[in-house]
Design a protein around this motif. Structure first.
Motif, PDB file in Angstrom:
ATOM      1  N   VAL A 109       0.883  -1.169   0.000  1.00 29.15           N
ATOM      2  CA  VAL A 109       0.000   0.000   0.000  1.00 29.15           C
ATOM      3  C   VAL A 109       0.915   1.211   0.000  1.00 29.15           C
ATOM      4  O   VAL A 109       1.844   1.299   0.807  1.00 29.15           O
ATOM      5  N   ALA A 110       0.677   2.130  -0.916  1.00 33.89           N
ATOM      6  CA  ALA A 110       1.455   3.360  -1.007  1.00 33.89           C
ATOM      7  C   ALA A 110       0.584   4.532  -0.588  1.00 33.89           C
ATOM      8  O   ALA A 110      -0.546   4.664  -1.052  1.00 33.89           O
ATOM      9  N   THR A 111       1.098   5.366   0.310  1.00 27.61           N
ATOM     10  CA  THR A 111       0.439   6.608   0.690  1.00 27.61           C
ATOM     11  C   THR A 111       1.273   7.734   0.107  1.00 27.61           C
ATOM     12  O   THR A 111       2.470   7.815   0.348  1.00 27.61           O
ATOM     13  N   VAL A 112       0.632   8.586  -0.685  1.00 25.28           N
ATOM     14  CA  VAL A 112       1.339   9.659  -1.367  1.00 25.28           C
ATOM     15  C   VAL A 112       0.869  10.994  -0.788  1.00 25.28           C
ATOM     16  O   VAL A 112      -0.329  11.265  -0.732  1.00 25.28           O
ATOM     17  N   ARG A 113       1.833  11.791  -0.351  1.00 30.41           N
ATOM     18  CA  ARG A 113       1.544  13.124   0.193  1.00 30.41           C
ATOM     19  C   ARG A 113       1.883  14.164  -0.865  1.00 30.41           C
ATOM     20  O   ARG A 113       2.991  14.186  -1.393  1.00 30.41           O
ATOM     21  N   VAL A 114       0.924  15.021  -1.173  1.00 29.15           N
ATOM     22  CA  VAL A 114       1.097  16.108  -2.129  1.00 29.15           C
ATOM     23  C   VAL A 114       1.156  17.406  -1.333  1.00 29.15           C
ATOM     24  O   VAL A 114       0.273  17.676  -0.509  1.00 29.15           O
ATOM     25  N   THR A 115       2.196  18.207  -1.567  1.00 31.58           N
ATOM     26  CA  THR A 115       2.377  19.471  -0.852  1.00 31.58           C
ATOM     27  C   THR A 115       2.415  20.616  -1.853  1.00 31.58           C
ATOM     28  O   THR A 115       3.189  20.585  -2.810  1.00 31.58           O
ATOM     29  N   ALA A 116       1.567  21.620  -1.626  1.00 31.46           N
ATOM     30  CA  ALA A 116       1.573  22.814  -2.481  1.00 31.46           C
ATOM     31  C   ALA A 116       2.820  23.638  -2.170  1.00 31.46           C
ATOM     32  O   ALA A 116       3.304  23.655  -1.042  1.00 31.46           O
TER      33      ALA A 116
END
Length: 188
Positions: A109-116
């Motif tokens: 399972v991959a959790t991807v964090r997107v940061t502006a």
């Protein structure tokens, strides 16, 4: 961890487990044994955070609320403090993405964090490459394109608009070995 039930009772139990973990210094994580209820060996008990269609259940929201409200106390140290590794600076514009993996034999399972970056964004696209033999089998909180090799994920309606410096997360489950490279993020 899987907790049979549904509705408020299940949500409260998940919230309590997360809160209890955060209160114990040695608790370094919680593993949920699957994504959707239908993926569980205990499917008839609806024990997971997402229903059979991949929709978030109240237990998901309760878990996230507990994590966001919680704090943990670092263990006491007797050694002198060390210099932390340098952290990557926040993106100056656009967005950045990072991946954390929970892997087991045959899947992940991959959790991807997107940061502006320094400016707000109205949408994002994350691209990454899966190793040979890996396949995306389920995605949540993003629209996925492609199942093997080069794959991309785009925001959904509720998580595309980010204020400067804020984050959102999405995830995906797959078979094989999870991605190891750095994902690229493009703001729209």
């Amino acid at each position: 961890l899987d907790i049979e039930g549904s509705g408020t009772t299940q949500a409260t139990t998940y919230r309590n487990v997360v809160t209890d973990c955060l209160a114990v210094t040695r608790c370094t994580g919680i593993t949920v044994w699957g994504i959707r209820d239908t993926d569980s060996w205990r499917a008839s008990g609806t024990p997971l955070l997402f229903d059979g269609n991949g929709n978030k259940k109240p237990a998901y929201d309760a878990t996230l609320e507990a994590l966001n409200a919680g704090t943990s106390t670092p263990p006491p140290t007797t050694a002198p403090p060390t210099t932390p590794p340098p952290s990557s600076p926040p993106p100056s514009g656009g967005c950045a993405a990072s991946v954390s993996l929970n892997s087991w034999t045959g899947g992940f399972v991959a959790t991807v964090r997107v940061t502006a970056g320094a400016s707000p964004i109205d949408g994002w696209t994350v691209a990454l490459t899966l190793p040979g033999g890996a396949t995306v089998t389920n995605t949540w909180s993003a629209r996925g394109s492609g199942a093997t090799g080069a794959v991309t994920f785009q925001n959904v309606d509720y998580n595309g608009r980010l204020a400067a410096g804020t984050t959102t997360e999405f995830g995906f489950q797959g078979t094989g070995t999870g991605p190891t490279g750095t994902p690229t993020c493009t703001a729209s």
